[in-house]
Design an enzyme around this catalytic site. Structure first.
Site: not given
Ligand code: UDP
Length: 325
Positions: A153, A31, A46, A76, A149
């Site tokens: 997509k 990301d 962790g 994503l 958009y």
């Protein structure tokens, strides 16, 4: 499974991370924190099986290394949110098209399955609700930024399905319908976090247009459950699925009333014309309802979370930490 989640520090990505870790899977997140946040993945640091890399998916060597380590890529990472799209159209188109190109090319090279998250936005102005996966996509003109958009997509979907058809790459395309829940930010225009914040701060709730437009909101937990299930379903490969909630279609005005009721807010509700909210000539879709029969037939899916329950969890998310308001 060993999964790579691009956009794993985002709203949906972080919930998918959580779900996969809970089920004992190994999760790698990439990301660039452009719209995601480190706070979203802080609780997983962790934990056994959790790994993260803060980097853009445009960095091909880094992405290749990560794709190598996993069996499936949940893609994503994308520019999302109507406000972001209207304000940064170049970034939206480039991120959504070039990012997906890179992910699919690398996954193909390494022969790894890709679950591509798309959006109900691709149905555009179609008025044949409920929307079926094989229904027509109806776009507005290229002069109206919002449609970039949906088109970006749709190109992602075409490319993923082309990789499947031409190169036998295992891909699954999933169209999400107004996913909502804790960790979604209102910064990019999404209606529920905006209304909840406005209600809690005592500000007016800004309903765009006349408020008669409707949506079906889907709790993020229902969504990530289906993403995980579809990734492991052999019959899903090469297919497109709607994932949403068809139990409750609400108008945006009614939603504003519901948010007021759940927060006990005395805020007023104001109508804001679209051209003030977004830009001149902005086009909205009047209704958006998923046809879920294809998904139900394959996975036995039933939406589990009602809108009120969902709203209560979002309200709790904002009230538990005032810095989120
Ligand atoms: N909307 C609104 N007030 C806001 C934000 C959004 O009335 O502060 C409206 C928006 O115009 C649309 C609906 O709420 O009709 C859902 O908007 P959102 O951006 O959440 O998702 P969309 O369905 O547009 O992808």
């Amino acid at each position: 499974m060993k999964a790579l989640i691009t956009g794993g520090a985002g709203f949906v990505g972080s919930h998918l991370t959580e779900r996969l870790l809970e089920s004992g899977h190994e999760v790698h997140v990439i990301d660039d924190l452009s719209t995601g946040s480190i706070e979203n993945i802080e609780p997983f640091k962790g934990r056994a099986g959790f790994h993260y890399t803060i980097e853009t998916i445009m960095n091909a060597p880094v992405l290749a290394e990560l794709v190598d380590r996993v069996d499936v890529v949940f893609h994503l990472a994308a520019a999302v949110g109507v406000r972001l799209i209207v304000e940064s159209p170049v970034n939206t188109i480039e991120t959504n098209v070039h990012g997906t190109e890179k992910v699919l090319a690398l996954a193909n090279k390494k022969r790894k399955k890709v679950v591509l998250t798309s959006t109900s936005e691709v149905y555009g102005k179609a008025d044949t609700v409920p929307f079926r996966e094989d229904g027509d996509l109806v776009m507005g003109p290229t002069s109206k930024g919002r449609w970039s958009y949906a088109c970006s997509k749709a190109i992602d979907e075409f490319l993923a399905l082309a990789y499947h058809k031409e190169k036998r790459l295992p891909v699954v395309v999933v169209r999400l319908f107004n996913t909502v829940g804790p960790r979604q930010t209102g910064r990019y225009g999404m209606v529920i976090p905006n209304f909840v914040k406005q209600a809690l701060l005592g500000h007016p709730l800004t309903v765009f247009g006349d408020g008669t437009q409707t949506r079906c909101f889907t709790d993020v937990r229902d969504v990530v459950g289906q993403l995980a299930t579809l990734a492991e379903a052999p019959a899903a490969v090469g297919e497109v699925f709607n994932v949403g909630n068809d139990r409750e279609e609400v108008s945006i005005l009614e939603l504003a009333e519901r948010v007021k009721a759940r927060t006990g807010s005395k805020s007023e509700i104001v109508l804001v014309p679209y051209e003030k909210a977004y830009e001149e000539g902005f086009e909205d879709m009047q209704r958006r309802v998923p046809d879920l029969s294809k998904l139900r037939a394959l996975t036995g899916y039933e939406p589990q979370v009602s809108l009120d329950e969902c709203l209560d969890r979002i309200v709790a998310y904002f009230t538990s930490d005032a810095t989120r308001l």
